[in-house]
Design an enzyme around this catalytic site. Structure first.
Site, PDB file in Angstrom:
ATOM      1  N   THR B  20       0.832  -1.213   0.000  1.00  0.00           N
ATOM      2  CA  THR B  20       0.000   0.000   0.000  1.00  0.00           C
ATOM      3  C   THR B  20       0.866   1.261   0.000  1.00  0.00           C
ATOM      4  O   THR B  20       0.602   2.194  -0.755  1.00  0.00           O
ATOM      5  CB  THR B  20      -0.877   0.031   1.280  1.00  0.00           C
ATOM      6  OG1 THR B  20      -1.282  -1.298   1.586  1.00  0.00           O
ATOM      7  CG2 THR B  20      -2.077   0.913   1.093  1.00  0.00           C
ATOM      8  N   VAL B 138       5.768   6.613  12.971  1.00  0.00           N
ATOM      9  CA  VAL B 138       4.802   6.914  14.035  1.00  0.00           C
ATOM     10  C   VAL B 138       3.728   7.863  13.506  1.00  0.00           C
ATOM     11  O   VAL B 138       4.038   8.910  12.944  1.00  0.00           O
ATOM     12  CB  VAL B 138       5.477   7.568  15.259  1.00  0.00           C
ATOM     13  CG1 VAL B 138       4.453   7.839  16.356  1.00  0.00           C
ATOM     14  CG2 VAL B 138       6.601   6.693  15.802  1.00  0.00           C
ATOM     15  N   GLY B 140       1.559   7.965  11.054  1.00  0.00           N
ATOM     16  CA  GLY B 140       1.310   8.205   9.631  1.00  0.00           C
ATOM     17  C   GLY B 140       1.787   9.547   9.149  1.00  0.00           C
ATOM     18  O   GLY B 140       2.969   9.891   9.238  1.00  0.00           O
ATOM     19  N   ILE B 142       1.151  12.483  10.295  1.00  0.00           N
ATOM     20  CA  ILE B 142       1.307  13.565  11.272  1.00  0.00           C
ATOM     21  C   ILE B 142       2.783  13.829  11.515  1.00  0.00           C
ATOM     22  O   ILE B 142       3.508  12.931  11.915  1.00  0.00           O
ATOM     23  CB  ILE B 142       0.641  13.201  12.620  1.00  0.00           C
ATOM     24  CG1 ILE B 142      -0.808  12.798  12.407  1.00  0.00           C
ATOM     25  CG2 ILE B 142       0.745  14.367  13.596  1.00  0.00           C
ATOM     26  CD1 ILE B 142      -1.470  12.254  13.673  1.00  0.00           C
ATOM     27  N   GLU B 196      -6.008  -6.461  10.587  1.00  0.00           N
ATOM     28  CA  GLU B 196      -5.481  -7.569   9.809  1.00  0.00           C
ATOM     29  C   GLU B 196      -6.084  -8.896  10.272  1.00  0.00           C
ATOM     30  O   GLU B 196      -6.685  -8.972  11.338  1.00  0.00           O
ATOM     31  CB  GLU B 196      -3.959  -7.602   9.944  1.00  0.00           C
ATOM     32  CG  GLU B 196      -3.352  -6.287   9.485  1.00  0.00           C
ATOM     33  CD  GLU B 196      -1.840  -6.364   9.352  1.00  0.00           C
ATOM     34  OE1 GLU B 196      -1.325  -7.392   8.894  1.00  0.00           O
ATOM     35  OE2 GLU B 196      -1.184  -5.369   9.695  1.00  0.00           O
ATOM     36  N   LYS B 211       5.795   2.346  18.802  1.00  0.00           N
ATOM     37  CA  LYS B 211       5.728   3.794  18.557  1.00  0.00           C
ATOM     38  C   LYS B 211       6.049   4.575  19.829  1.00  0.00           C
ATOM     39  O   LYS B 211       6.752   5.588  19.795  1.00  0.00           O
ATOM     40  CB  LYS B 211       4.346   4.159  18.019  1.00  0.00           C
ATOM     41  CG  LYS B 211       4.102   3.607  16.609  1.00  0.00           C
ATOM     42  CD  LYS B 211       2.629   3.670  16.232  1.00  0.00           C
ATOM     43  CE  LYS B 211       2.401   3.180  14.806  1.00  0.00           C
ATOM     44  NZ  LYS B 211       0.951   3.007  14.506  1.00  0.00           N
TER      45      LYS B 211
END
Lengths: 450, 450
Positions: B20, B138, B140, B142, B196, B211
């Site tokens: 992705t 960490v 995405g 941001i 998932e 994270k």
């Protein structure tokens, strides 16, 4: 500290200005010295502090560091880093250019200067191969410059919208929460130290416009100057505006908005004005002296940054972050990103920008008034999103044009338009003012974030 | 593009992984090529893409770029920059070390590897004088790594608290909004692609813990590994917990919390667990797959960063920002900040951390039950903030110990403690379980952000 045989030679800092921010920077340079040395890899120490008057009380500041000869300090050959927190155009510009000219790195909080003449400063930094950092110039402690300049630099930013002036935000809060008028709320802000004696820079939107210019320049890789920013302050915001906003479940905020137009070759639009923001929008909840900036980009989506927008501590935090960064760069013989203005987009005039309006009218309470008002919007190609008619005559009952008999007195029409060119919207309002059925245009305000 | 005589030689990128995120990075490298060249000062182009299987459909990807020999790609002498979006410990670690070893800059989204063995990677980057960037690891899109590593590096961070796992946030949302149980909400999340097939990494808190380790390392200049993080997942969160939270005006969130203890020599505390957050706290409003991180520091005060926490586009945005930054560094012969772990603080065990608990008990509805429960807390030095007693017997009327006659059935006690050492709180709960008057400990959860 500098004489310890096991420490490398210190980096020496010239501090220009010793007000709220400067004195906090001076304090942190002393109290955090060992952490700063560990983070940078070399000690940093104050070489001197340029002040306007020597004889003021400055608790915790070594008087031997003070000088009124700012230019002499900047030109001292032992100065590696210059922190400018004087503000204003001159002498700040001359001092920064002198510092960059001899290869010193510069950290500045000077939004006005960057928005007026950033290009000259960036060119001087580039030519000398040194750093010009300015995180503290916008939104105090909130990291927004670095995210725009670095974190999002691989993305395509489409919108930056923020509350970037704490003073006006405080004043508007008071108008909303306590029913105060503008002058009254301003007086409160002045009393509490949130507004200056001459509040022009804040309340007329100059401060926010300078910040908007800086944000837009970074977001769109285009030089945007303060004079390119369409600017309207909050001095004309009335109790009636606030009451109308409240009735609509909205709040009035002074917003800085930077967008790309959707022309085939997008232009940059940058504006600062009061706007009605729906109560559900996250910016609506940003109160008091806080700042928040929304950023929207093609890949990242919507981001928000929130925090204290001003004050000695927060602004000093931003300055210190830059100071450590430029010091690290110096230790590594490196420099950070320079100006990126390659896109050189045109700035669109406000008339070309697509916005939507809220309009509140006092109209004659006679049959057909809604039709003629609606016709006026239609003539300018503006379609209406909602229309609410409220009776304000003796009966004061809420009426709609169809459902109730006209009272013959006056009624209120509250209109929100769909998005249209700003020029069409303002022309519509001009024409409404001349309609005989319209007694008064009570409130006109852009609606954002809907 | 690379053959244009007026362009400098391109920087060549090896992309490891084409899922992705990887396929979005590949797409952006192509579609944004001219912007990237302008921003970096040199063109960037894909040298190759390492994949596990060659025969999968990959729309828009030139098949000639694909290879299953990841190590061969990394070791190609024409590769300047390596983007690792495979995830997991191996072969990612070997590939990154090989890349750094030959002086290539590395951009990675690999939180698990960084939290397991970041020190080895940073040392390899430092030795080669090259860059290791990891904004995408960490939260995405941001920007949080760069603000912690650079913007706030002149400040003293005291707390980082965030919602950093979208899957668990989605599941908890469903439990709150639809009354779903954990298994049911998990099944929904799996169906919609938010979880998932094997959800362990998310629901047991491993992802958030990795994270948290990265955030704590940066915030506190200390090496914190995943194994140092106290970790509790959300699999034991019950409908009863959610109902109790709702009744208290709170929501249950999986939070990652990094703080400094207030010992004379502060230690680092890092934990991931579900907690009750008051509805008025900004983190309470962070819904679905969104992430948000609060940062508190001595000078800056409280900052918040908010945005999409995962997904191909957002994560690719973060990767691309790093890619442009390391490419710019390469063009300038520079490198960014390395590891900063000089503070080397100790990690405090969870028992030493000061927290507060919400405890919900089913007790015998007899006179004196409140006294013996309260005594149990007092014995452990835990003071109570609020106690609410609700009758749940036949009458089901709300009673307080003093005001109403006991019914002889069972009643519910809802208790919120003041802050105390976690060890004292958990010992109290253990003892409550053995009290004859306590029929059941219905819900135990930490309370944060109050």
């Amino acid at each position: 500290m500098t004489d310890r045989p096991d420490s490398p030679a210190p980096l020496r800092v010239a501090l220009l200005g010793c007000g709220t921010v400067g004195s906090e920077v001076a304090r942190l340079l002393t109290t955090s010295a060992s952490d700063l040395e560990a983070r940078i890899g070399r000690p940093v120490e104050l070489a001197g502090i340029a002040v306007r008057r020597l004889n003021r009380e400055r608790p915790g500041i070594d008087p031997a560091l003070l000088t009124t000869d700012a230019m002499g300090l900047v030109l001292r050959p032992d100065v590696d880093l210059v922190v400018e927190v004087i503000g204003g155009l001159e002498p700040a510009r001359a001092l920064i250019l002198a510092a960059l000219g001899r290869g010193a790195a510069v950290v500045t909080a000077n939004k006005a200067l960057l928005a007026e003449d950033g290009a000259t400063l960036f060119a001087a930094a580039e030519e000398a191969g040194t750093d010009l950092y300015f995180e503290a110039s916008v939104a105090g402690a909130i990291p927004i410059i670095r995210p725009l300049r670095e974190s999002l630099v691989g993305d395509e930013i489409t919108t930056v919208m923020g509350i970037v002036n704490g003073t006006t935000n405080f004043i508007l809060d008071r108008m909303h929460n306590e029913g105060a008028g503008f002058s009254e709320a301003l007086a409160m802000a002045q009393e509490l130290g949130y507004a200056e004696a001459d509040p022009t820079a804040d309340v007329e939107g100059f401060d926010a416009a300078a910040k908007a210019a800086i944000l837009a320049s970074l977001a769109f890789h285009t030089r945007v100057r303060a004079e390119d920013v369409h600017r309207e302050g909050i001095t004309d915001v009335t109790r009636a505006d606030v009451a109308t906003a409240t009735a609509m479940g909205s709040v009035i905020k002074l917003v800085a908005i930077c967008t790309l137009t959707d022309d085939p070759e997008p232009r940059v639009s940058v504006r600062v004005h009061p706007a009605m923001i729906p109560g559900t929008h996250p910016l609506a909840a940003v109160g008091g002296a806080y700042n928040a900036v929304f950023v929207e980009s093609r890949s990242a989506g919507r981001l928000m940054f929130y925090g204290p927008g001003a004050g000695g501590g927060p602004t000093a935090s931003a300055v210190m972050g830059d100071l450590v960064t430029v010091a690290r760069n110096r230790v590594r013989g490196a420099s950070g990103p320079g100006e990126s203005s390659y896109a050189a987009r045109q700035v669109a005039p406000i008339g070309d920008v697509v916005t939507s309006y809220h309009v509140s009218l006092s109209v004659a309470d006679v049959t057909g008034v809604l039709a003629s008002v609606a016709h006026c919007f239609a003539e300018h190609g503006v379609s209406l999103q909602t229309v609410r008619q409220e009776g304000t005559g003796a009966g004061a009952a809420v009426t709609t044009a169809e459902a109730e008999e006209p009272t013959g007195g006056s009624a209120r029409l509250v209109i929100v338009t769909h998005a249209a060119r700003d020029a069409a919207l303002s022309a519509t309002v001009e024409q409404l003012r001349s309609l005989p059925e319209v007694h008064e245009v009570i409130s006109v305000m852009r609606v954002e974030g809907a």
